[in-house]
Scaffold this motif. Structure first.
Motif, PDB file in Angstrom:
ATOM      1  N   THR A   2     -11.091  11.958 -13.967  1.00 47.86           N
ATOM      2  CA  THR A   2     -11.331  13.333 -13.265  1.00 47.86           C
ATOM      3  C   THR A   2      -9.874  14.123 -13.476  1.00 47.86           C
ATOM      4  O   THR A   2      -9.919  15.303 -13.185  1.00 47.86           O
ATOM      5  CB  THR A   2     -11.337  12.915 -11.943  1.00 47.86           C
ATOM      6  OG1 THR A   2     -10.093  12.330 -11.479  1.00 47.86           O
ATOM      7  CG2 THR A   2     -12.664  12.122 -11.370  1.00 47.86           C
ATOM      8  N   HIS A   3      -8.844  13.524 -14.130  1.00 48.55           N
ATOM      9  CA  HIS A   3      -7.561  14.042 -14.403  1.00 48.55           C
ATOM     10  C   HIS A   3      -6.673  14.648 -13.066  1.00 48.55           C
ATOM     11  O   HIS A   3      -6.519  15.658 -12.994  1.00 48.55           O
ATOM     12  CB  HIS A   3      -7.627  15.110 -15.553  1.00 48.55           C
ATOM     13  CG  HIS A   3      -8.182  14.492 -16.547  1.00 48.55           C
ATOM     14  ND1 HIS A   3      -9.777  14.610 -16.987  1.00 48.55           N
ATOM     15  CD2 HIS A   3      -7.697  14.007 -17.570  1.00 48.55           C
ATOM     16  CE1 HIS A   3     -10.041  14.226 -18.153  1.00 48.55           C
ATOM     17  NE2 HIS A   3      -8.769  13.657 -18.660  1.00 48.55           N
ATOM     18  N   LYS A   4      -7.072  13.870 -12.000  1.00 48.86           N
ATOM     19  CA  LYS A   4      -6.456  14.350 -10.784  1.00 48.86           C
ATOM     20  C   LYS A   4      -5.645  13.186 -10.292  1.00 48.86           C
ATOM     21  O   LYS A   4      -6.095  11.983 -10.516  1.00 48.86           O
ATOM     22  CB  LYS A   4      -7.508  15.007  -9.951  1.00 48.86           C
ATOM     23  CG  LYS A   4      -8.329  16.197 -10.195  1.00 48.86           C
ATOM     24  CD  LYS A   4      -8.368  17.291  -9.584  1.00 48.86           C
ATOM     25  CE  LYS A   4      -9.060  18.456 -10.063  1.00 48.86           C
ATOM     26  NZ  LYS A   4      -8.903  19.582  -9.307  1.00 48.86           N
ATOM     27  N   ALA A   5      -4.744  13.145  -9.420  1.00 48.89           N
ATOM     28  CA  ALA A   5      -4.254  12.308  -8.330  1.00 48.89           C
ATOM     29  C   ALA A   5      -4.963  11.694  -7.505  1.00 48.89           C
ATOM     30  O   ALA A   5      -5.550  12.452  -6.802  1.00 48.89           O
ATOM     31  CB  ALA A   5      -2.642  12.788  -7.828  1.00 48.89           C
ATOM     32  N   GLU A   6      -4.711  10.390  -7.424  1.00 47.64           N
ATOM     33  CA  GLU A   6      -5.449   9.669  -6.270  1.00 47.64           C
ATOM     34  C   GLU A   6      -4.536   8.734  -5.468  1.00 47.64           C
ATOM     35  O   GLU A   6      -3.465   8.092  -6.134  1.00 47.64           O
ATOM     36  CB  GLU A   6      -6.661   8.930  -6.486  1.00 47.64           C
ATOM     37  CG  GLU A   6      -7.775   9.797  -7.355  1.00 47.64           C
ATOM     38  CD  GLU A   6      -9.128   8.877  -7.586  1.00 47.64           C
ATOM     39  OE1 GLU A   6      -8.993   7.944  -7.219  1.00 47.64           O
ATOM     40  OE2 GLU A   6      -9.733   9.435  -8.278  1.00 47.64           O
TER      41      GLU A   6
ATOM     42  N   CYS B 289       6.807   9.112  -6.641  1.00 51.50           N
ATOM     43  CA  CYS B 289       6.580   8.086  -5.605  1.00 51.50           C
ATOM     44  C   CYS B 289       7.513   6.886  -6.254  1.00 51.50           C
ATOM     45  O   CYS B 289       7.172   6.226  -7.007  1.00 51.50           O
ATOM     46  CB  CYS B 289       5.279   7.719  -5.400  1.00 51.50           C
ATOM     47  SG  CYS B 289       4.871   6.144  -4.325  1.00 51.50           S
ATOM     48  N   PRO B 290       8.386   6.474  -5.515  1.00 49.75           N
ATOM     49  CA  PRO B 290       9.412   5.264  -5.997  1.00 49.75           C
ATOM     50  C   PRO B 290       8.509   3.979  -5.691  1.00 49.75           C
ATOM     51  O   PRO B 290       8.907   2.983  -6.314  1.00 49.75           O
ATOM     52  CB  PRO B 290      10.350   5.382  -4.882  1.00 49.75           C
ATOM     53  CG  PRO B 290       9.870   6.030  -3.768  1.00 49.75           C
ATOM     54  CD  PRO B 290       8.800   7.139  -4.245  1.00 49.75           C
TER      55      PRO B 290
ATOM     56  N   ILE C  59       0.901  -1.171  -0.091  1.00 53.62           N
ATOM     57  CA  ILE C  59      -0.108   0.046   0.046  1.00 53.62           C
ATOM     58  C   ILE C  59       0.892   1.089   0.165  1.00 53.62           C
ATOM     59  O   ILE C  59       1.998   1.111  -0.002  1.00 53.62           O
ATOM     60  CB  ILE C  59      -0.913   0.133   1.225  1.00 53.62           C
ATOM     61  CG1 ILE C  59      -0.109   0.221   2.729  1.00 53.62           C
ATOM     62  CG2 ILE C  59      -1.719  -1.185   1.145  1.00 53.62           C
ATOM     63  CD1 ILE C  59      -1.095   0.333   3.555  1.00 53.62           C
ATOM     64  N   CYS C  60       0.323   2.460   0.005  1.00 57.68           N
ATOM     65  CA  CYS C  60       1.142   3.529   0.233  1.00 57.68           C
ATOM     66  C   CYS C  60       2.000   3.477   1.408  1.00 57.68           C
ATOM     67  O   CYS C  60       1.391   2.824   2.573  1.00 57.68           O
ATOM     68  CB  CYS C  60       0.247   4.923   0.166  1.00 57.68           C
ATOM     69  SG  CYS C  60       0.866   6.277   0.841  1.00 57.68           S
ATOM     70  N   GLU C  61       3.036   4.160   1.461  1.00 55.19           N
ATOM     71  CA  GLU C  61       3.922   3.734   2.672  1.00 55.19           C
ATOM     72  C   GLU C  61       3.767   4.815   3.802  1.00 55.19           C
ATOM     73  O   GLU C  61       4.383   5.043   4.800  1.00 55.19           O
ATOM     74  CB  GLU C  61       5.530   3.974   2.266  1.00 55.19           C
ATOM     75  CG  GLU C  61       5.908   2.741   1.374  1.00 55.19           C
ATOM     76  CD  GLU C  61       6.030   1.434   2.294  1.00 55.19           C
ATOM     77  OE1 GLU C  61       6.199   1.556   3.527  1.00 55.19           O
ATOM     78  OE2 GLU C  61       5.887   0.413   1.616  1.00 55.19           O
TER      79      GLU C  61
ATOM     80  N   VAL D 197       0.871   6.452  -6.191  1.00 56.60           N
ATOM     81  CA  VAL D 197       0.103   7.609  -6.290  1.00 56.60           C
ATOM     82  C   VAL D 197      -0.492   7.381  -7.839  1.00 56.60           C
ATOM     83  O   VAL D 197       0.368   7.220  -8.660  1.00 56.60           O
ATOM     84  CB  VAL D 197       0.619   9.093  -6.145  1.00 56.60           C
ATOM     85  CG1 VAL D 197      -0.271  10.064  -6.098  1.00 56.60           C
ATOM     86  CG2 VAL D 197       1.232   9.094  -4.979  1.00 56.60           C
ATOM     87  N   TYR D 198      -1.717   7.505  -8.120  1.00 54.10           N
ATOM     88  CA  TYR D 198      -2.259   7.300  -9.289  1.00 54.10           C
ATOM     89  C   TYR D 198      -2.876   8.459  -9.874  1.00 54.10           C
ATOM     90  O   TYR D 198      -3.189   9.061  -9.307  1.00 54.10           O
ATOM     91  CB  TYR D 198      -3.217   5.965  -9.362  1.00 54.10           C
ATOM     92  CG  TYR D 198      -2.727   4.754  -8.680  1.00 54.10           C
ATOM     93  CD1 TYR D 198      -2.158   3.693  -9.493  1.00 54.10           C
ATOM     94  CD2 TYR D 198      -2.685   4.478  -7.389  1.00 54.10           C
ATOM     95  CE1 TYR D 198      -1.637   2.615  -9.073  1.00 54.10           C
ATOM     96  CE2 TYR D 198      -2.160   3.388  -6.747  1.00 54.10           C
ATOM     97  CZ  TYR D 198      -1.774   2.353  -7.500  1.00 54.10           C
ATOM     98  OH  TYR D 198      -1.160   1.129  -6.994  1.00 54.10           O
ATOM     99  N   PHE D 199      -2.983   8.324 -11.307  1.00 51.74           N
ATOM    100  CA  PHE D 199      -3.503   9.541 -12.034  1.00 51.74           C
ATOM    101  C   PHE D 199      -5.094   9.033 -12.499  1.00 51.74           C
ATOM    102  O   PHE D 199      -4.947   8.118 -13.368  1.00 51.74           O
ATOM    103  CB  PHE D 199      -2.790   9.858 -13.349  1.00 51.74           C
ATOM    104  CG  PHE D 199      -3.075  11.249 -13.687  1.00 51.74           C
ATOM    105  CD1 PHE D 199      -3.054  12.328 -13.107  1.00 51.74           C
ATOM    106  CD2 PHE D 199      -3.922  11.003 -14.872  1.00 51.74           C
ATOM    107  CE1 PHE D 199      -3.524  13.706 -13.737  1.00 51.74           C
ATOM    108  CE2 PHE D 199      -4.234  12.267 -15.545  1.00 51.74           C
ATOM    109  CZ  PHE D 199      -4.078  13.659 -15.174  1.00 51.74           C
ATOM    110  N   ASN D 200      -6.098   9.527 -12.210  1.00 54.44           N
ATOM    111  CA  ASN D 200      -7.398   9.242 -12.552  1.00 54.44           C
ATOM    112  C   ASN D 200      -7.544   9.704 -13.854  1.00 54.44           C
ATOM    113  O   ASN D 200      -7.707  10.943 -14.210  1.00 54.44           O
ATOM    114  CB  ASN D 200      -8.611   9.663 -11.625  1.00 54.44           C
ATOM    115  CG  ASN D 200      -9.939   9.205 -12.153  1.00 54.44           C
ATOM    116  OD1 ASN D 200     -10.359   9.465 -13.246  1.00 54.44           O
ATOM    117  ND2 ASN D 200     -10.604   8.887 -11.157  1.00 54.44           N
ATOM    118  N   TRP D 201      -7.981   8.769 -15.006  1.00 51.95           N
ATOM    119  CA  TRP D 201      -7.670   9.466 -16.376  1.00 51.95           C
ATOM    120  C   TRP D 201      -9.013   9.946 -16.714  1.00 51.95           C
ATOM    121  O   TRP D 201      -9.034  10.396 -17.892  1.00 51.95           O
ATOM    122  CB  TRP D 201      -7.300   8.371 -17.271  1.00 51.95           C
ATOM    123  CG  TRP D 201      -8.132   7.112 -17.205  1.00 51.95           C
ATOM    124  CD1 TRP D 201      -7.418   6.054 -16.536  1.00 51.95           C
ATOM    125  CD2 TRP D 201      -9.010   6.650 -17.732  1.00 51.95           C
ATOM    126  NE1 TRP D 201      -8.243   4.981 -16.533  1.00 51.95           N
ATOM    127  CE2 TRP D 201      -9.378   5.294 -16.982  1.00 51.95           C
ATOM    128  CE3 TRP D 201     -10.058   7.137 -18.355  1.00 51.95           C
ATOM    129  CZ2 TRP D 201     -10.307   4.665 -17.627  1.00 51.95           C
ATOM    130  CZ3 TRP D 201     -11.340   6.259 -18.963  1.00 51.95           C
ATOM    131  CH2 TRP D 201     -11.479   5.261 -18.161  1.00 51.95           C
TER     132      TRP D 201
END
Lengths: 237, 506
Positions: free
Chosen positions: B236-240, B225-226, B181-183, B230-234
């Motif tokens: 809404t064009h925002k990061a999640e 983020c190594p 998961i995210c650290e 962190v993902y890009f919602n294609w």
């Protein structure tokens, strides 16, 4: 007619730009984004986006130099008419071609890459269409009209007119004898301003210059965030 | 000393059975939306393998995390100026195919198909284009149980330096599961890379979040983020990103992935840390010192000086008490059996892992279990999972760190085995591993039989400093301007009708 085109219409467009941007900024933060599609396609974007953005940035700076700075300044600095137009045509030509080429690559990408096409909103085509029309008209003025005729001295007509519009002293008479191509360029550019609040172009106003000076680590406290919202609701007390 | 608190996690890889329940429950809770189909805030990878997105650990390629340049800590992909220059095209951003093209199936066809000679099938259909896909090519657990490993697992960046020794033939193969998961790092590269300042770390519980209203879609968080979490919602064009289930954490409940973990491998607890020392700890020259320097940022919640400083920083006694009972603090600091994932990225991650042990010991134990100090070390060195591999994953390549952790875990087993079977007691066993009998008993309990409230020690969110919600509920928006009875009443009975000061019952 001339009063409408060069006095009423410009203010209509600029008001749409101003009110539209402010309204959207206040009510649509969640939709305020650069709408990047790089995740879906990278290769063509690299070519198109880099050409367009760097081209248009220098084109913009060229417009500031040509329109907002009065001709008197150049004369005082001893820049001859010939030297000015030669530079303007060379720089404007190169950067304008970059921007147009980039736009065409981006249009081709949007139409030919299925993933991008299926995730394109009508507003994206509107923005792209007005951009292409504006840049193409401006470029044909620089590269075709100025070469086939004499270089057009817009610094005594369009320049003062646009400064007049910005200073709320518009004078439509200045635009009476401007070449048709240039007139069309100005009208499409104003239309582009008018539609931009309703498109992805809002991201121009989010150029993150504050990033250069802010601390790399950002902490937020839950209570503080709530208090911030509270402040805004109370009219910033 | 600037004390802040964080709810951190430890996963015991020894107990992960790779069932993906965490991934599925997380997906159903958080990313079951269009534009987010390809996002897995939690995914379980089989190691060795290249993972999701492909080769996410290859920082030569994605340029994520931090590095020391001329002794100064910098984002590997460059500072603010380089970011602004690359804002029109981020060369380090993964493409959707590096994750996978999300798809669904034509389930409708199974029901609506007319009678035909052959059974109707549900064809896969791309969720990006809506068109049929001939064959899905990758996914968040594509290499499940070493599927396809002979073909591509050799490209696993963690195999660097031991390619020659690792074989993927059935008899020699090794594997374990790595849930990710995210650290929620102490030194998050995504936060530092965000041009809009939309990403932030919460002071009170350390959770790293994206402000959806402030995000402008510049995408540098994704590449910075190594861990590629962190993902890009294609759409809404925002990061999640993983939210660490903050609404649950605030209510004192574990994250969904922890709650639903079948193997009960996850532990959640408070860690107090010194925010003033984070940058210094991430800047130590030798990568192998990063574990030690991160541990030195954690504060001892039983130290009176720390308690005083924590109280001064507004941390409540409930949180301090939770930090003292924290299973994470015990495993990471007191027992030294949990390790951060890829400490060499210099992000100071806060989701730690107990390295897997059992598949290694078992083939030796078949003949006779190791129960003495002399037998344990050779047993560890002869393990099936190469120690170098675990070291590349969890210790910046420092094999001694892994050997030490595995030794403590093996000693715990040997000690308990000896005790249960009534074997003659080897006094040097515990001493050699640097453990006391009491510690071993605690370890056995926490790793083996700990119940819900021992695995998850989460104080509820602090609300003391916030507005008087009860008063606001019955309040009038004009309260601060006029008395409740209105302007005209003021002149008549000014004293009784004066608005009550904040905090007093109305």
């Amino acid at each position: 007619m001339s009063e409408f085109l060069w006095v009423v219409y410009p203010y209509l467009c600029l008001m749409l730009l101003l009110v539209g941007m402010l309204t959207r900024y206040n009510y649509d933060q969640i939709g305020w984004t650069s709408k990047s599609s790089e995740l879906l396609e990278k290769r063509l974007l690299r070519l198109g986006s880099l050409l367009f953005h760097w081209g248009i940035i220098f084109v913009f700076l060229g417009h500031v130099a040509g329109l907002l700075i009065p001709i008197g300044v150049y004369e005082a600095l001893g820049v001859s008419e010939h030297l000015y137009h030669l530079t303007a045509m060379a720089m404007g030509g190169i950067t304008g071609l970059m921007a147009l080429a980039g736009l065409l690559v981006l249009l081709w990408r949007r139409l030919s890459v299925r993933r991008v096409l299926r995730n394109t909103a009508p507003a994206d085509f509107v923005a792209l269409g007005f951009l292409i029309a504006t840049v193409a008209l401006g470029l044909s003025m620089t590269l075709i009209y100025n070469v086939s005729h004499l270089p057009y001295e817009y610094r005594t007509t369009v320049g003062p007119w646009i400064r007049g519009v910005l200073l709320l002293h518009p004078d439509a008479a200045l635009m009476a004898h401007v070449p048709l191509i240039l007139q069309l360029h100005i009208l499409t550019a104003l239309a582009l301003f008018a539609v931009s609040p309703f498109t992805r172009l809002v991201h121009i106003f989010s150029l993150p210059l504050a990033y250069l000076r802010r601390a790399p680590m950002q902490y937020r406290r839950r209570g503080a965030a709530a208090a911030y919202v509270e402040d805004r609701r109370d009219g910033g007390r | 000393m600037r004390v802040k608190a964080q709810v951190a996690m430890v996963m015991n890889l020894d107990k992960c059975i790779g069932c993906h329940t965490c991934s599925v429950t997380c997906k159903n809770t958080w990313t079951n939306r269009s534009g987010a189909e390809y996002m897995w805030f939690n995914n379980v990878e089989t190691k060795p393998g290249i993972g999701y997105p492909k080769r996410w650990e290859d920082q030569e390629h994605y340029r994520g995390g931090w590095q020391l340049r001329g002794g100064k800590l910098q984002l590997r992909a460059g500072g603010p100026i380089e970011k602004l220059v690359q804002i029109f095209h981020n060369p380090d951003l993964p493409e959707i195919d590096d994750y996978y093209e999300p798809w669904t199936y034509d389930y409708e066809n199974l029901i609506a198909s007319p009678e035909r000679r052959y059974q109707p099938v549900a064809r896969p259909r791309s969720q990006l284009t809506g068109e049929p896909m001939d064959e899905p090519r990758w996914g968040p657990n594509w290499e499940d149980d070493l599927a396809g490993a002979p073909e591509h697992a050799k490209k696993d960046p963690d195999l660097k330096g031991l390619e020659a020794h690792v074989a993927f033939e059935y008899e020699q193969a090794f594997m374990f599961y790595l849930p990710r998961i995210c650290e929620h790092c102490l030194n998050p590269a995504c936060v530092a890379a965000c041009p809009s300042g939309a990403m932030y770390k919460r002071e009170e519980d350390g959770i790293v979040l994206v402000d959806q209203e402030a995000c402008r879609g510049w995408r540098f968080c994704v590449s910075a983020c190594p861990y590629k979490k962190v993902y890009f919602n294609w759409q809404t064009h925002k990061a999640e990103k993983c939210t660490f289930c903050y609404p649950r954490i605030e209510a004192g409940l574990p994250t969904v992935c922890s709650e639903t973990c079948v193997g009960r491998i996850r532990y959640l607890g408070v860690v107090l840390y010194d925010a003033d020392r984070v940058k210094e700890a991430a800047s130590v020259p030798d990568e192998k010192d990063l574990l030690r320097s991160q541990l030195s940022v954690f504060l001892d919640p039983s130290d009176p000086a720390v308690i005083a400083a924590a109280r001064e920083a507004g941390i409540t006694d409930a949180w301090i008490e939770a930090a003292q009972r924290s299973p994470v603090y015990k495993m990471a600091v007191q027992w030294g059996i949990a390790l951060p994932l890829h400490p060499e990225y210099r992000t100071l991650p806060m989701v730690w892992y107990v390295p897997p042990l059992s598949p290694i010991m078992s083939h030796l134990e078949e003949t006779r279990p190791a129960t003495t100090a002399d037998e344990i070390l050779p047993a560890i060195d002869a393990m099936r999972i190469p120690m170098e591999y675990l070291a590349n994953l969890l210790a910046a390549g420092d094999v001694d760190v892994i050997r030490g952790v595995l030794r403590r875990l093996a000693t715990m087993r040997a000690f308990l085995r000896g005790k249960t079977l009534g074997l003659p007691r080897d006094e040097s066993l515990l001493a050699a591993a640097g453990l006391t009998e009491e510690q071993v008993e605690d370890m056995v309990r926490l790793l083996g039989i700990a119940k819900y409230d021992e695995r998850f020690v989460i104080p509820t969110g602090r609300r003391e400093g916030e507005e008087d919600l009860q008063a606001l509920q019955g309040g009038c928006s004009l309260d601060d301007v006029l008395p409740p009875a209105g302007a005209f009443a003021q002149g008549v009975r000014p004293i009784e009708l004066r608005a009550a000061p904040k905090g007093e019952p109305r």
